[in-house]
Scaffold this active site. Structure first.
Site, mmCIF file in Angstrom:
data_model
loop_
_atom_site.group_PDB
_atom_site.id
_atom_site.type_symbol
_atom_site.label_atom_id
_atom_site.label_comp_id
_atom_site.label_asym_id
_atom_site.label_seq_id
_atom_site.Cartn_x
_atom_site.Cartn_y
_atom_site.Cartn_z
ATOM 1 N N GLU A 1 0.851 -1.205 0.000
ATOM 2 C CA GLU A 1 0.000 0.000 0.000
ATOM 3 C C GLU A 1 0.870 1.232 0.000
ATOM 4 O O GLU A 1 2.000 1.195 0.474
ATOM 5 C CB GLU A 1 -0.827 0.061 1.300
ATOM 6 C CG GLU A 1 -1.826 -1.034 1.457
ATOM 7 C CD GLU A 1 -2.441 -1.035 2.865
ATOM 8 O OE1 GLU A 1 -2.322 -0.036 3.595
ATOM 9 O OE2 GLU A 1 -3.020 -2.061 3.214
ATOM 10 N N LYS B 1 2.254 4.590 1.446
ATOM 11 C CA LYS B 1 2.383 5.112 2.806
ATOM 12 C C LYS B 1 2.043 6.601 2.748
ATOM 13 O O LYS B 1 2.835 7.417 2.282
ATOM 14 C CB LYS B 1 3.801 4.892 3.330
ATOM 15 C CG LYS B 1 3.974 5.285 4.777
ATOM 16 C CD LYS B 1 5.319 4.782 5.288
ATOM 17 C CE LYS B 1 5.511 5.063 6.756
ATOM 18 N NZ LYS B 1 5.359 6.441 7.147
ATOM 19 N N ASP C 1 1.478 10.314 3.648
ATOM 20 C CA ASP C 1 2.202 11.195 4.560
ATOM 21 C C ASP C 1 1.231 12.161 5.229
ATOM 22 O O ASP C 1 1.053 13.296 4.807
ATOM 23 C CB ASP C 1 3.265 11.966 3.763
ATOM 24 C CG ASP C 1 4.333 12.530 4.673
ATOM 25 O OD1 ASP C 1 4.304 12.229 5.879
ATOM 26 O OD2 ASP C 1 5.193 13.266 4.167
ATOM 27 N N TYR D 1 -6.927 2.118 6.356
ATOM 28 C CA TYR D 1 -6.164 0.973 5.888
ATOM 29 C C TYR D 1 -6.057 -0.189 6.869
ATOM 30 O O TYR D 1 -5.369 -1.154 6.606
ATOM 31 C CB TYR D 1 -4.760 1.405 5.470
ATOM 32 C CG TYR D 1 -4.072 2.348 6.456
ATOM 33 C CD1 TYR D 1 -3.669 1.898 7.702
ATOM 34 C CD2 TYR D 1 -3.846 3.674 6.121
ATOM 35 C CE1 TYR D 1 -3.038 2.741 8.592
ATOM 36 C CE2 TYR D 1 -3.214 4.530 7.003
ATOM 37 C CZ TYR D 1 -2.809 4.061 8.236
ATOM 38 O OH TYR D 1 -2.193 4.903 9.112
ATOM 39 N N LYS E 1 10.828 3.036 3.057
ATOM 40 C CA LYS E 1 10.930 4.500 2.946
ATOM 41 C C LYS E 1 11.614 4.863 1.640
ATOM 42 O O LYS E 1 12.688 4.338 1.342
ATOM 43 C CB LYS E 1 11.760 5.059 4.107
ATOM 44 C CG LYS E 1 11.075 4.955 5.460
ATOM 45 C CD LYS E 1 10.010 6.047 5.599
ATOM 46 C CE LYS E 1 9.422 6.100 6.983
ATOM 47 N NZ LYS E 1 10.153 6.843 7.951
ATOM 48 N N CYS F 1 36.243 38.948 5.935
ATOM 49 C CA CYS F 1 34.788 38.896 6.037
ATOM 50 C C CYS F 1 34.164 39.757 4.937
ATOM 51 O O CYS F 1 34.526 40.925 4.788
ATOM 52 C CB CYS F 1 34.355 39.393 7.412
ATOM 53 S SG CYS F 1 32.589 39.594 7.570
ATOM 54 N N CYS G 1 32.580 43.017 6.752
ATOM 55 C CA CYS G 1 33.294 44.062 7.483
ATOM 56 C C CYS G 1 34.769 44.112 7.122
ATOM 57 O O CYS G 1 35.493 44.978 7.600
ATOM 58 C CB CYS G 1 33.150 43.845 8.984
ATOM 59 S SG CYS G 1 34.066 42.408 9.579
ATOM 60 N N CYS H 1 34.615 35.016 11.371
ATOM 61 C CA CYS H 1 35.076 36.403 11.308
ATOM 62 C C CYS H 1 35.365 36.798 12.748
ATOM 63 O O CYS H 1 34.497 36.676 13.618
ATOM 64 C CB CYS H 1 33.979 37.293 10.726
ATOM 65 S SG CYS H 1 34.278 39.032 11.036
ATOM 66 N N CYS I 1 31.679 43.192 13.722
ATOM 67 C CA CYS I 1 31.279 42.922 12.342
ATOM 68 C C CYS I 1 29.782 43.187 12.169
ATOM 69 O O CYS I 1 28.967 42.654 12.911
ATOM 70 C CB CYS I 1 31.591 41.459 12.021
ATOM 71 S SG CYS I 1 30.838 40.868 10.503
#
Ligand code: IVH
Length: 672
Positions: free
Chosen positions: A114, A116, A118, A223, A316, A410, A413, A428, A433
């Site tokens: 069957e 599955k 969700d 089911y 699955k 960075c 900055c 950083c 900053c």
């Protein structure tokens, strides 16, 4: 009309509405127009309003109209709602088949395969054919009574076609189209969007007001027969699962049409392959295939382990994947200065949403997978939520791809980006900053922290860019002119933000401590520290040893707290906050008020429907309880929401009390 005729007409209307309902919702084959259906329903409503004595509990008029509840009742399932063991690939399916055949000493075992679905698992109870109760799975032993909400679901019959007493198990779900329409509506209203159809179904089912549920496009597939009262049964009992499905259909329940009888496991595997391919074309979401031994006598012989039956397993599907191109790689600077590389992708649909970015985690991840700018990559959603790059399609390389190097400065900055020896994360190191500052402000203002409405990323960025705010204390010095002068900020929003800032001053020590964003100090730890030390001042004076004496505080947290407060800059920040009027202690009334949950340790897991997890934690702490992220013998309660993680299992193993959201709410209300 004579009263006998009225009664007769009402009965006729009920019957035909019942029949049309079944045709429309269960068989998906209506034989009259919506308008004709509405006319019949209106006539019945009219008769029932003039003759209330004619209203029957299974009347189609009774689907909506129940008053809102204060909380859901907990109900014990007549038969525990077990979950299923998983098979993640074809070999695991073959191994399942081997175990089954060995145990049954039978070479030929038939299976039913069957889809599955969700959605959200529920059990419907019918007494003498009448729908009497519907409950969520909960922990499998006890669930929540959501009868009033299930009455609003058109595909759930209020009366079976036979007067049987039985329990059926199924899944309430939302179609992909229904989900999109709901989210579009919510977007237009400015309500938060649901992440996926399953969350939307769970949220809709756990509304205290059935009117709200009635407005949600819920559907159901059934089911499994749980319990049967033989005394009410007047035909041969089904001998196989296949016959059970047929019986469910006969009773008027909606059964998924794609179930198939398979003569051996190879046929099951074929079915899994087919649906793994055709899954996107289905109008609803599935996350696998459920395989069940067909003969019911074999179910009895195979029995069950503590949690799962041995006669069934869930295959699955692998995470949904898609192929796209890495158009660019950039970096994102987080609150702690962590510089995280990100792939900007050519937009692609995967598992129901359009993906245009994926995290690349860190430099090592990029090297290991050899991901280059311009590469064609396979991406997937881990757990169907966060997209990640699985691999590069090397055959598509043209030679024009560019290798990404982590910036040494960075991007926000220009500060130095440093990756300490032995660590995966580059940071950083400039504590001023602006990118870190913006993230820090947003965190400071977040719900579980100081809860300052109106201070999101856009406003935070603007405040930093204008130079009005260099640290969180500056927020409390903002003026009306400054805020109102920001782009897209009117007088009204400006005064709202000022008011929100003012209110936030009273949040108290625990939330302020969390808001400061000290590394490793989450909301739960902040509350435990606040509880123990009582004031910011006492906390700032404490040493590692004192800190470690606090429950749930280990060396990592202790050292981080000491390091934070040893920075003169941070000491100054706290002083400035205090001067601005921000409360540095727990609120007096709370501190001195009754603490009925004093010392009780809670762990929350899974998604709650009525409140966010941080809200729940906050309420617990306000009543003196403690919250933590991990279950131990010292835990008093584990609160399980929808889709709980391994914490619920651990609690069961350790014998810790497990409660659900309704019980938590009851506990909080009772104590408040
Ligand atoms: S049978 C004792 N059949 O998947 C057997 N479950 O962990 C009970 N599900 O909790 C489950 N579609 O919520 C079964 N056709 C199907 C299903 C199904 C979805 C869900 C159910 C269960 C979970 C398995």
């Amino acid at each position: 009309m004579a009263s006998r005729d009225v009664a007769e007409r009402a009965r006729y209307l009920r019957e035909s509405l019942h029949e049309h309902n079944h045709r429309y919702f269960v068989l998906d084959a209506p034989s009259i127009s919506d308008a004709a259906y509405d006319a019949l329903l209106r006539e019945l409503i009219q008769i029932e309003s003039e003759h209330p004595e004619l209203v029957t509990p299974d009347s189609p008029t009774q689907r909506v109209g129940a008053p809102p509840l204060a909380a859901f009742e907990t109900v014990r399932h007549r038969v525990p709602m077990m979950s299923l063991a998983n098979a993640f690939d074809e070999d695991e399916l073959r191994a399942f088949d081997q175990r089954v055949r060995r145990a049954l000493e039978d070479d030929a075992v038939e299976y039913v395969a069957e889809l599955k679905i969700d959605g959200v698992a529920i059990t419907l109870s019918y007494e003498d054919g009448l729908f009497t109760r519907g409950a969520t799975r909960g922990d499998g032993v006890e669930g929540e009574d959501v009868t009033q909400n299930l009455r609003t679901v058109g595909s759930i019959p209020m009366r079976l076609n036979r007067p049987y007493t039985l329990d059926v198990r199924g899944e309430v779900f939302m179609s992909k189209a229904g989900f999109s329409a709901l989210n579009e509506r919510r977007e237009a209203e400015g309500s938060p969007l649901f992440a996926n159809p399953r969350n939307a179904s769970a949220g809709s089912l756990r509304q205290l007001d059935p009117q709200v549920t009635a407005g949600r496009p819920l559907d159901g597939f059934f089911y499994q027969i749980g319990f049967i009262d033989e005394a009410t049964f007047d035909e041969a009992r089904p001998q196989t699962h296949w016959e059970s499905l047929e019986l469910l259909r006969t009773l008027g329940l909606k059964v998924n049409p794609n179930a198939t009888l398979c003569h051996d496991i190879e046929a099951v595997i074929e079915y899994c392959r087919k649906w793994s391919e055709e899954r996107p074309e289905l109008p609803y979401e599935i996350d696998g295939v459920v395989v069940k031994v067909n003969r019911l006598a074999a179910h009895e012989r195979l029995g069950a382990t503590a949690k799962t039956p041995r006669w069934a397993t869930a295959y699955k599907f692998p995470a949904e994947q898609a192929v796209t191109v890495v158009e660019e790689i950039g970096v994102n600077v987080g609150r702690t200065g962590a510089v995280t590389p990100m792939a900007f992708l050519r937009p692609v649909r995967v598992a129901g949403t359009t993906v245009s970015r994926a995290t690349l985690h860190n430099e090592d991840f990029i090297r290991q997978k050899d991901i280059r700018i311009g590469d064609t990559v396979v991406i997937q959603k881990a757990g169907d939520i966060i997209p990640e790059v699985v691999r590069v399609d090397l055959a598509k390389r043209t030679g024009d791809e560019r290798i990404f190097t982590m910036p040494t400065e960075c991007p926000d900055c220009g500060g130095l980006v440093v990756r300490p020896e032995g660590e995966a994360v580059a940071r950083c190191v400039n504590s001023e900053c602006p990118a870190q500052l913006v993230e820090g402000l947003v965190h400071f203002a977040s719900r579980a922290a100081m809860d300052i409405e109106g201070l999101g990323p856009a406003v935070a960025t603007a405040l930093v860019e204008k130079g009005y705010v260099r640290n969180v204390a500056d927020l409390y010095r903002l003026t009306m002119e400054q805020i109102a002068g920001l782009e897209r900020m009117g007088e009204k929003s400006a005064s709202n933000l000022l008011a929100a800032l003012e209110t936030s001053k009273e949040r108290g020590f625990a939330r302020l401590l969390y808001a400061l964003g000290v590394r490793h100090v989450g909301a739960g730890t902040a509350a435990a520290l606040a509880e123990h030390f009582g004031s910011m001042e006492a906390l700032m004076r404490s040493d590692v040893e004192q800190l470690e004496s606090v429950p749930d505080v280990g060396p990592k947290v202790a050292e981080s707290v000491v390091a934070y407060f040893s920075e003169p800059q941070n000491q100054r920040l706290v002083r400035e906050l205090g001067e601005a009027g921000v409360r540095l202690m727990e609120e007096a009334s709370v501190a001195e008020g009754p603490k009925p949950l004093e010392g009780k340790r809670f762990v929350l897991t899974g998604t709650l429907a009525g409140m966010s997890r941080s809200e729940a934690e906050e309420k617990i702490r306000a009543l003196g309880g403690l919250t933590s992220g991990s279950v131990s013998r010292k835990t008093d309660y584990v609160v399980v929401g929808e889709n709980p993680g391994s914490k619920a299992e651990k609690a069961r193993d350790l014998g810790v009390a497990i409660i659900d959201e309704a019980e938590l709410s009851a506990l909080l209300d009772e104590k408040e």
